[in-house]
Design a protein around this motif. Sequence first.
Motif, PDB file in Angstrom:
ATOM      1  N   UNK A   4       0.828  -1.196   0.000  1.00 17.34           N
ATOM      2  CA  UNK A   4       0.000   0.000   0.000  1.00 17.34           C
ATOM      3  C   UNK A   4       0.870   1.257   0.000  1.00 17.34           C
ATOM      4  N   UNK A   5       1.852   1.275   0.878  1.00 18.01           N
ATOM      5  CA  UNK A   5       2.760   2.419   0.948  1.00 18.01           C
ATOM      6  C   UNK A   5       3.461   2.642  -0.393  1.00 18.01           C
ATOM      7  N   UNK A   6       4.018   1.580  -0.975  1.00 23.36           N
ATOM      8  CA  UNK A   6       4.741   1.733  -2.236  1.00 23.36           C
ATOM      9  C   UNK A   6       3.819   2.169  -3.367  1.00 23.36           C
ATOM     10  N   UNK A   7       2.651   1.564  -3.473  1.00 21.33           N
ATOM     11  CA  UNK A   7       1.734   1.931  -4.555  1.00 21.33           C
ATOM     12  C   UNK A   7       1.341   3.406  -4.471  1.00 21.33           C
ATOM     13  N   UNK A   8       1.013   3.867  -3.286  1.00 27.37           N
ATOM     14  CA  UNK A   8       0.603   5.262  -3.134  1.00 27.37           C
ATOM     15  C   UNK A   8       1.776   6.215  -3.349  1.00 27.37           C
ATOM     16  N   UNK A   9       2.936   5.852  -2.856  1.00 28.17           N
ATOM     17  CA  UNK A   9       4.110   6.717  -3.009  1.00 28.17           C
ATOM     18  C   UNK A   9       4.512   6.847  -4.468  1.00 28.17           C
ATOM     19  N   UNK A  10       4.545   5.724  -5.169  1.00 29.30           N
ATOM     20  CA  UNK A  10       4.915   5.758  -6.580  1.00 29.30           C
ATOM     21  C   UNK A  10       3.873   6.540  -7.374  1.00 29.30           C
ATOM     22  N   UNK A  27      10.474   2.830 -11.129  1.00 25.21           N
ATOM     23  CA  UNK A  27       9.036   2.851 -11.421  1.00 25.21           C
ATOM     24  C   UNK A  27       8.509   4.215 -11.851  1.00 25.21           C
ATOM     25  N   UNK A  28       9.026   5.285 -11.290  1.00 23.63           N
ATOM     26  CA  UNK A  28       8.407   6.592 -11.534  1.00 23.63           C
ATOM     27  C   UNK A  28       8.604   7.102 -12.955  1.00 23.63           C
ATOM     28  N   UNK A  29       9.594   6.623 -13.651  1.00 22.46           N
ATOM     29  CA  UNK A  29       9.811   7.056 -15.030  1.00 22.46           C
ATOM     30  C   UNK A  29       9.116   6.186 -16.052  1.00 22.46           C
ATOM     31  N   UNK A  30       8.396   5.177 -15.598  1.00 22.30           N
ATOM     32  CA  UNK A  30       7.784   4.221 -16.507  1.00 22.30           C
ATOM     33  C   UNK A  30       6.308   4.522 -16.723  1.00 22.30           C
ATOM     34  N   UNK A  31       5.863   4.539 -17.979  1.00 16.69           N
ATOM     35  CA  UNK A  31       4.425   4.718 -18.214  1.00 16.69           C
ATOM     36  C   UNK A  31       3.629   3.519 -17.699  1.00 16.69           C
ATOM     37  N   UNK A  32       4.305   2.394 -17.524  1.00 13.19           N
ATOM     38  CA  UNK A  32       3.664   1.181 -17.010  1.00 13.19           C
ATOM     39  C   UNK A  32       4.199   0.893 -15.607  1.00 13.19           C
ATOM     40  N   UNK A  33       4.146   1.896 -14.750  1.00 15.50           N
ATOM     41  CA  UNK A  33       4.744   1.810 -13.433  1.00 15.50           C
ATOM     42  C   UNK A  33       4.113   0.725 -12.570  1.00 15.50           C
ATOM     43  N   UNK A  34       2.830   0.466 -12.739  1.00 10.39           N
ATOM     44  CA  UNK A  34       2.184  -0.573 -11.921  1.00 10.39           C
ATOM     45  C   UNK A  34       2.785  -1.942 -12.233  1.00 10.39           C
ATOM     46  N   UNK A  54       3.706  13.782 -10.447  1.00  6.49           N
ATOM     47  CA  UNK A  54       4.202  15.122 -10.135  1.00  6.49           C
ATOM     48  C   UNK A  54       5.725  15.129 -10.016  1.00  6.49           C
ATOM     49  N   UNK A  55       6.373  15.669 -11.039  1.00  3.61           N
ATOM     50  CA  UNK A  55       7.842  15.736 -11.044  1.00  3.61           C
ATOM     51  C   UNK A  55       8.368  16.543  -9.863  1.00  3.61           C
ATOM     52  N   UNK A  56       7.698  17.630  -9.528  1.00  5.50           N
ATOM     53  CA  UNK A  56       8.130  18.454  -8.401  1.00  5.50           C
ATOM     54  C   UNK A  56       8.085  17.681  -7.096  1.00  5.50           C
ATOM     55  N   UNK A  57       7.022  16.900  -6.891  1.00  7.29           N
ATOM     56  CA  UNK A  57       6.917  16.101  -5.678  1.00  7.29           C
ATOM     57  C   UNK A  57       8.057  15.080  -5.622  1.00  7.29           C
TER      58      UNK A  57
END
Length: 188
Positions: A91-97, A160-167, A103-106
């Motif tokens: 849960x933590x990882x899914x929400x954080x990612x 993960x954050x740079x991937x369009x298929x991050x899930x 949001x690039x700034x975040x």
Amino acid sequence: MSTDQRPLRRDARRNREALVTAARETFGTKGLDAPLEEIARRAGVAIGTLYNRFPTRDDLVEAAFLPALRTSLTHTEEALAADDPWNGFVLFLERSVAMQVADRGFTEVCVRTFGTESELGATKLAIGERMGRIIARAQESGALRADFRLEDLGTVFAATTGSPRWRRSLGLLLDGFRAEAAHPLPED
């Protein structure tokens, strides 16, 4: 009553809100080093108004991203409250990612160091402490591989954050983090 404690006039409050909104949008797409002049222009105010409200870039970053960090802090608390420690970790990882992908700034706020004298830095410190507890709890339950470390989260976010298929990317990583899938890892 100091000027910092006095309520803002309606126009000053409107300008402040416009600046924070413009900062969230601009930093979110261009990163934290985006030109402050662009933020002022988007907010419909002069650059002097920006500096009157936010004397430093960090002041503006804090105003723009403290609410998102507080949301992230809530996510860590929910993960710690999960009945199943593995589900809390996921849960933590899914929400954080998801927050960082959007949001690039975040994302940049998450990786930058801010002094703990600022509310932004103190909140990040609290999140980090809870992240360590989320990991320890999942390891103690036997679900998360014993050699997973807090600093491994940086790899998770980078992968993960740079991937369009991050899930999908996160799902693959999570399978490798399970204790039953663990093989000894070399030390760097």
